[in-house]
Structures are given as C-alpha cells and as structure tokens.
Design a protein around this motif. Sequence first.
Motif, mmCIF file in Angstrom:
data_model
loop_
_atom_site.group_PDB
_atom_site.id
_atom_site.type_symbol
_atom_site.label_atom_id
_atom_site.label_comp_id
_atom_site.label_asym_id
_atom_site.label_seq_id
_atom_site.Cartn_x
_atom_site.Cartn_y
_atom_site.Cartn_z
ATOM 1 N N SER A 12 0.836 -1.197 0.000
ATOM 2 C CA SER A 12 0.000 0.000 0.000
ATOM 3 C C SER A 12 0.872 1.248 0.000
ATOM 4 C CB SER A 12 -0.910 0.009 1.234
ATOM 5 O OG SER A 12 -1.671 1.206 1.293
ATOM 6 N N GLY A 13 0.477 2.226 -0.789
ATOM 7 C CA GLY A 13 1.199 3.493 -0.830
ATOM 8 C C GLY A 13 0.274 4.604 -1.282
ATOM 9 N N GLY A 14 0.815 5.804 -1.430
ATOM 10 C CA GLY A 14 0.031 6.927 -1.934
ATOM 11 C C GLY A 14 -0.639 7.757 -0.863
ATOM 12 N N ALA A 15 -0.873 7.185 0.310
ATOM 13 C CA ALA A 15 -1.505 7.902 1.424
ATOM 14 C C ALA A 15 -1.318 7.058 2.680
ATOM 15 C CB ALA A 15 -2.990 8.153 1.151
ATOM 16 N N ALA A 16 -1.671 7.647 3.823
ATOM 17 C CA ALA A 16 -1.486 6.953 5.099
ATOM 18 C C ALA A 16 -2.467 5.793 5.225
ATOM 19 C CB ALA A 16 -1.675 7.927 6.256
ATOM 20 N N LEU A 17 -1.957 4.653 5.673
ATOM 21 C CA LEU A 17 -2.760 3.454 5.876
ATOM 22 C C LEU A 17 -3.124 3.337 7.352
ATOM 23 C CD1 LEU A 17 -3.798 0.683 4.716
ATOM 24 C CD2 LEU A 17 -1.592 -0.261 5.435
ATOM 25 N N GLN A 18 -4.376 2.987 7.631
ATOM 26 C CA GLN A 18 -4.781 2.773 9.015
ATOM 27 C C GLN A 18 -4.037 1.562 9.581
ATOM 28 O OE1 GLN A 18 -9.052 2.344 9.328
ATOM 29 N NE2 GLN A 18 -9.388 3.829 7.687
ATOM 30 N N PRO A 19 -3.294 1.710 10.689
ATOM 31 C CA PRO A 19 -2.592 0.567 11.283
ATOM 32 C C PRO A 19 -3.518 -0.598 11.602
ATOM 33 C CG PRO A 19 -1.811 2.608 12.263
ATOM 34 C CD PRO A 19 -2.997 2.969 11.405
ATOM 35 N N ARG A 20 -4.747 -0.280 11.973
ATOM 36 C CA ARG A 20 -5.715 -1.336 12.305
ATOM 37 C C ARG A 20 -5.941 -2.270 11.117
ATOM 38 N NH1 ARG A 20 -11.789 -1.285 11.743
ATOM 39 N NH2 ARG A 20 -11.235 0.373 10.304
ATOM 40 N N LEU A 21 -6.011 -1.692 9.903
ATOM 41 C CA LEU A 21 -6.224 -2.512 8.721
ATOM 42 C C LEU A 21 -5.018 -3.398 8.444
ATOM 43 C CD1 LEU A 21 -8.043 -0.102 6.240
ATOM 44 C CD2 LEU A 21 -9.013 -1.954 7.601
ATOM 45 N N SER A 22 -3.833 -2.848 8.634
ATOM 46 C CA SER A 22 -2.626 -3.637 8.420
ATOM 47 C C SER A 22 -2.588 -4.827 9.376
ATOM 48 C CB SER A 22 -1.387 -2.755 8.609
ATOM 49 O OG SER A 22 -0.228 -3.417 8.167
ATOM 50 N N ARG A 23 -2.916 -4.594 10.652
ATOM 51 C CA ARG A 23 -2.931 -5.683 11.626
ATOM 52 C C ARG A 23 -3.947 -6.760 11.238
ATOM 53 N NH1 ARG A 23 0.081 -4.225 15.917
ATOM 54 N NH2 ARG A 23 0.378 -1.984 16.275
ATOM 55 N N LEU A 24 -5.118 -6.328 10.806
ATOM 56 C CA LEU A 24 -6.164 -7.272 10.437
ATOM 57 C C LEU A 24 -5.744 -8.149 9.260
ATOM 58 C CD1 LEU A 24 -9.410 -5.158 10.839
ATOM 59 C CD2 LEU A 24 -8.979 -7.387 11.881
ATOM 60 N N PHE A 25 -5.160 -7.536 8.247
ATOM 61 C CA PHE A 25 -4.773 -8.310 7.076
ATOM 62 C C PHE A 25 -3.587 -9.229 7.380
ATOM 63 C CE2 PHE A 25 -7.678 -5.576 4.938
ATOM 64 C CZ PHE A 25 -8.047 -6.248 3.780
ATOM 65 N N PHE A 26 -2.658 -8.773 8.197
ATOM 66 C CA PHE A 26 -1.588 -9.663 8.641
ATOM 67 C C PHE A 26 -2.179 -10.857 9.376
ATOM 68 C CE2 PHE A 26 1.783 -6.589 7.783
ATOM 69 C CZ PHE A 26 2.890 -7.410 7.585
ATOM 70 N N ALA A 27 -3.125 -10.587 10.278
ATOM 71 C CA ALA A 27 -3.761 -11.660 11.037
ATOM 72 C C ALA A 27 -4.474 -12.641 10.112
ATOM 73 C CB ALA A 27 -4.742 -11.071 12.051
ATOM 74 N N ALA A 28 -5.037 -12.121 9.030
ATOM 75 C CA ALA A 28 -5.757 -12.963 8.081
ATOM 76 C C ALA A 28 -4.819 -13.764 7.187
ATOM 77 C CB ALA A 28 -6.683 -12.104 7.223
ATOM 78 N N GLY A 29 -3.503 -13.565 7.352
ATOM 79 C CA GLY A 29 -2.543 -14.285 6.530
ATOM 80 C C GLY A 29 -2.285 -13.629 5.197
ATOM 81 N N ILE A 30 -2.678 -12.352 5.081
ATOM 82 C CA ILE A 30 -2.436 -11.577 3.857
ATOM 83 C C ILE A 30 -1.660 -10.326 4.274
ATOM 84 C CG2 ILE A 30 -3.478 -10.482 1.826
ATOM 85 C CD1 ILE A 30 -6.038 -12.050 2.429
ATOM 86 N N PRO A 31 -0.347 -10.403 4.373
ATOM 87 C CA PRO A 31 0.435 -9.248 4.827
ATOM 88 C C PRO A 31 0.155 -8.003 3.994
ATOM 89 C CG PRO A 31 1.806 -11.205 4.759
ATOM 90 C CD PRO A 31 0.502 -11.581 4.115
ATOM 91 N N LEU A 32 -0.209 -6.937 4.682
ATOM 92 C CA LEU A 32 -0.503 -5.647 4.049
ATOM 93 C C LEU A 32 0.555 -4.670 4.524
ATOM 94 C CD1 LEU A 32 -2.283 -3.610 2.517
ATOM 95 C CD2 LEU A 32 -3.754 -3.476 4.536
ATOM 96 N N MET A 33 1.479 -4.349 3.628
ATOM 97 C CA MET A 33 2.649 -3.567 4.013
ATOM 98 C C MET A 33 2.592 -2.174 3.419
ATOM 99 S SD MET A 33 5.447 -6.579 3.612
ATOM 100 C CE MET A 33 4.756 -7.034 2.033
ATOM 101 N N GLU A 34 2.943 -1.215 4.257
ATOM 102 C CA GLU A 34 2.880 0.188 3.849
ATOM 103 C C GLU A 34 4.260 0.693 3.453
ATOM 104 O OE1 GLU A 34 1.036 4.408 5.550
ATOM 105 O OE2 GLU A 34 1.363 2.706 6.903
#
Length: 624
Positions: free
Chosen positions: A348-370
Amino acid sequence: MPIEKNKVMELLRTFDLLDHLKQQYDKADVLFAKRDGKWLGFSVDEYVYHARNFAKGLLAMGFQKGDKIATVSNNRPEWNFVDMGMAMIGVVHVPVYPSIGAEESRFILEHSDARMLIVSDNLLLAKLQPIVAQLPAIEWVYAFHVNDRVPHWLDIVALGESRKVALRPVLEQCRQQILPDDVASIIYTSGTTGFPKGVMLTHRNFMSNVAGTYHLFDLGPDDRILSFLPLCHVFERLANYLFQSHGCSIYYAENMGTIVQDLSATRATVFTTVPRVIERIYDRIVAKGDDLSGVKKLMFFWALRLGEAYHPEQKNGLWYALKLKLARRLVFSQWQRSFGGSMKFIISGGAALQPRLSRLFFAAGIPLMEGYGLTETSPVIAVNSLVKSRSVMIGTVGPCLNNVEVRIDEDGEILTKGPCVMKGYYKDIDHTKAAIDPDGWFHTGDMGQLVGDRFLKITDRKKEIFKLSSGKYVAPQVIENLMKESIFIEQAMVVGDNEKFASALICPNFDHLHVWASEHKIHYRDNGELIAHPSVVKQYQKEVARVNRITGKHEEINRFRLVAESWSAATGELSPTLKLKRRVLYKKYAPVLRDIYGYAPDEENRGAIKFNGAVRDFDLPSEV
C-alpha cells in the motif's frame, strides 16, 4: 553478455529492463489484457517486437531525443510497448490521468510541449479532441482502440517494421546515446492545490528505485500481479518496472469496478494499492459479516477483534497464536478466498494506511505492508518488507531503502537525498530551488520521525498541520484516519486553523448507512433527510466521541457536520490518488465553515461561493 538476475542494480535505463526480461525470463505470458471477456497474453518476444518497432516508427516520423509524447489511457500492455519504445530513442513520456478535468488536461498537454497524444478509447478521444484542436504543438493524435476518427497506434509499429532494415542501426545508435541522467518521463503531480507541477524523472531515478526495492520482496516468474492503479501514477509505474525485473506475469484490470472478479479469475499473488481501495474492500467484508447471524456472526466479529491485536513479530504469546489459528481456519480463510486464494502480500502506498487494517490483514494471513514516497522521489523512500527479519513495524512506513538517505529536519520535516530524487520541475526553476536545497536534500513537505533509528513514521503533511488560537498544533491526517476507522465514515476533513477548537466535515459511508437505516426502520426521501434523522445524528456523535477518547484534549472534534453528497475524484473533491483536495473542499463548503465557527459572511475569507449541497451540523452532547 546476458544480464545476471542478481545484477538488476546495474540496469541504468528503463528500456534495459526489456533486455533483462528477454535474457532471463523469455516467457510466453508476461503481460495480459482482458479482451471480449477473456484474458489475452503477450509474450516477451511480442513485447520486444512492438516496443522496438514503435521506436523505429517514431524515428521515421522525425521524433528526436527530448521530444514529448503524452498518453491518456487505462492500464494495458500497449502502455508498456509505447513507454519502452519512447525510452529507446530518448522521447520523454508524459502519462496523464484519464480522470482529470478538461482544464487540467489542457494545462498538462500545453505545458509539457507534447508533439503527439495517444488515447485509449473513444470517450477520451471525444473529451480531448476539442482541447487538442487549440494546441498547435500537438501534431498527431493516435488511439489504442480501433476507431475511424484517428489513426491506430499499430500504424506507427507498421511504419517501423516497413523500414526496419534502414532504421535498425539508427535505433541502436539512439539507444547507445541515452544516458542514465536523461529525462525518461515528466509526471504531473495530482494537484491537490492548484495546477500540477511537471516532475522530471530520469532513467537513473527509476532504475535506482527498482534496484533499491528489488531484494525486498519475494517475487519471481511464477507470480501473478493484478495491476489496477493508474500506470500514469509513479507508484504503480515503479511497481510495474519492479515486477518486470522479476519476470512476473502482470494482468491489467479492466477498471476499478472489476477488481474482485479479476483477483478471483487471475488468482493473483500480489497487488499494489492505495488505502482507500483497502478500506472499501474491508467495508464489504464487514458488510458480509453483518449479514451473518447467530454463532457465525459472533465468530466473525470475534476474529476481527482478535486480528486488531495482531503483532507481526509474534509477540502476542502462545494463547493468542492458538486463537489466531482457529480464527484463520474459521473466518480469515474466507478472506483469502475472496482475494483469489493465492495472495502472498499487498503493498500500500500513496496515502497513510490505518494501522488497524494492516494488523487485520496480517492476522488474516495476507500481509498488508505500507510504503512511502513521492512523485519527486521516483517514488519509494521507505517500505515495510517481509524478506528480512525485523523489517516490518505496523504504524510506520518501514525502513528506508539502502540507496536513499533520510534525515529529520529541525522542524520535523522529512528530508531525503539519493539517486531517486528528481531532476527538477519542468520549466519551473523557482519551485525546484525551493524543493531541493543547495546540499541536495529534497524537502518532502511531510512531517515524521525515525522510530528506533530505523523505521520511518509519517505524522502529517507540513502544510496541512494547523495551529489553534491557543497555540496548540493539530495534525489533521492522523485524526481523519482515526475517524475513517468507523464503517460509518467514508471521508473526513478536520479544520480549525487559528480557531478555538477543531471541527470536521464528515462524508458518510452511504452504502453502509443506507443498510443501517433500513435495519433501524428509518424512512427518508434523500441523503439530506437521512443525515438529519435523530438516530443517524446520535450514531455519528458516538463515532466522533470514540475518536475524541483517543486524541489529545486540544485535538478533540468539538463540532462536526455531515454532508449529503459523496466525495470522489470524478466530482473533484479527491485527487486521482484519492487524497483530499482541501482547497476545493474549503471553497465548496465555505459558508458551512463560516457558520461552524459563527462568522458573518464578510468576516471570513476562505471562499465566497454559494453552497448548494445539503449538510447537517451538530455539537457533541456532553453525555456522549
């Protein structure tokens, strides 16, 4: 000699990627487009053929090093063919957003000195032809789509093919004369405040960024990439080059509306995105959870709460790990299936990512990296990565690239230096000097800090931070992101410069609000009536109060207003990368902002246009 895979950092010009691709990954399916409902693949040989013959065709038409060609197109393999063809002979590529308005399009086409325009379809042709008719510098207009109004781009390829024998040595001579510090592209910034500036990016700028990010991601020729962010945006363009350097297969989505279907059809392993797209995907997932009942619904939201506590370095303990394993099996496995079932990670890029979303996607086994960067830095400055240990810290944009220097100025502004920094703004010496100081440091305009001397954390835009009349500073983006964590809130703009308190304009998530209103038996004729309903008011008071419990006392939102219309790039409130156009919003809602702080019309000068949209404002009751 073949270019070894581990020597990608030695590729100094963008079209060197083609040689690398041919020598290392001579694939039959490197670029894909959806045509007549089916995915059509292009081989590396076809890629090379079209690019080289397009370059020869341009030479036959009299194009020379330094000439400009503008493209206004959706994502497609042909974009790459002409991009590489231009680069081989030193023609500067000027990619333009298809979604911007006529006035901004005219400015870019005229300011860039483009000699040719290539459009993707008839709708864009109809929009741009009246503009081109007033710009004598544009000598030719071509289209990627077959039509009877302008020539087809393959006519240029055919011209090059017809003269291939005579032009082969000319092309080779041109290629040899292209230097790493020659300008490869002029990319116009999205212009959240007035007309955009043309950022001159060189071959070295792009390729140094490819080299700096190459070893940070586990990518290879078996990976399938879904590309849907505009290739005219520097983030997707750099990612496009990076994926090609790894020999990945790239599928270009039809449009933003087909992302879910395309993810499933292609079984993509990676994609790049902006936070707003992830927010919308998450909202849809939560909406499906709301539709569940009984134990399934309880399990769904239990998994969400569990995911919000995830730590990427597995510091949650054994009991958490056991619960997460259960949540992944019962709930999060459905998320993976909704992404096609093969997703390895998302950037993810272009703007600030909500940390909560990153944690959720990591937990789901889909790493979401900013990651983080700007058009002027080609773009990546820092990014989280899974390849090296301790290279992910949620809430930051990751460690800085090895070939990029970063320091924090005395006032907190992020400064950067390195081979990725632009050559300057086209025909704009003053702004170039203001952005790059005599020591070569580029002033990003972003405020930040280094966490543990390693991870870069962005706090806000320097120009957007404002001071209350009490002297306290407020960083609006931080608060806006907290507000957008609510499924009820699509967008928010925090205001209060030189005022006693901070306030907010809130654009509701009407998709969710309409469903919620139906469930609560709320009857309304339109959005204006809906946002005025007492139950809706109370719900948004709760959402804002939740944010106020997290922020500092001086950052609390004391008053907010709901607006009855959605904000989008198409209607002008958002940039093409879905950032708030604050100047536009200030002007559009000038009377509302005056009223929010109790000014008379002649006492406030942010804007004076008549407000035509429906809004509703509320103070927060003390009991909330």
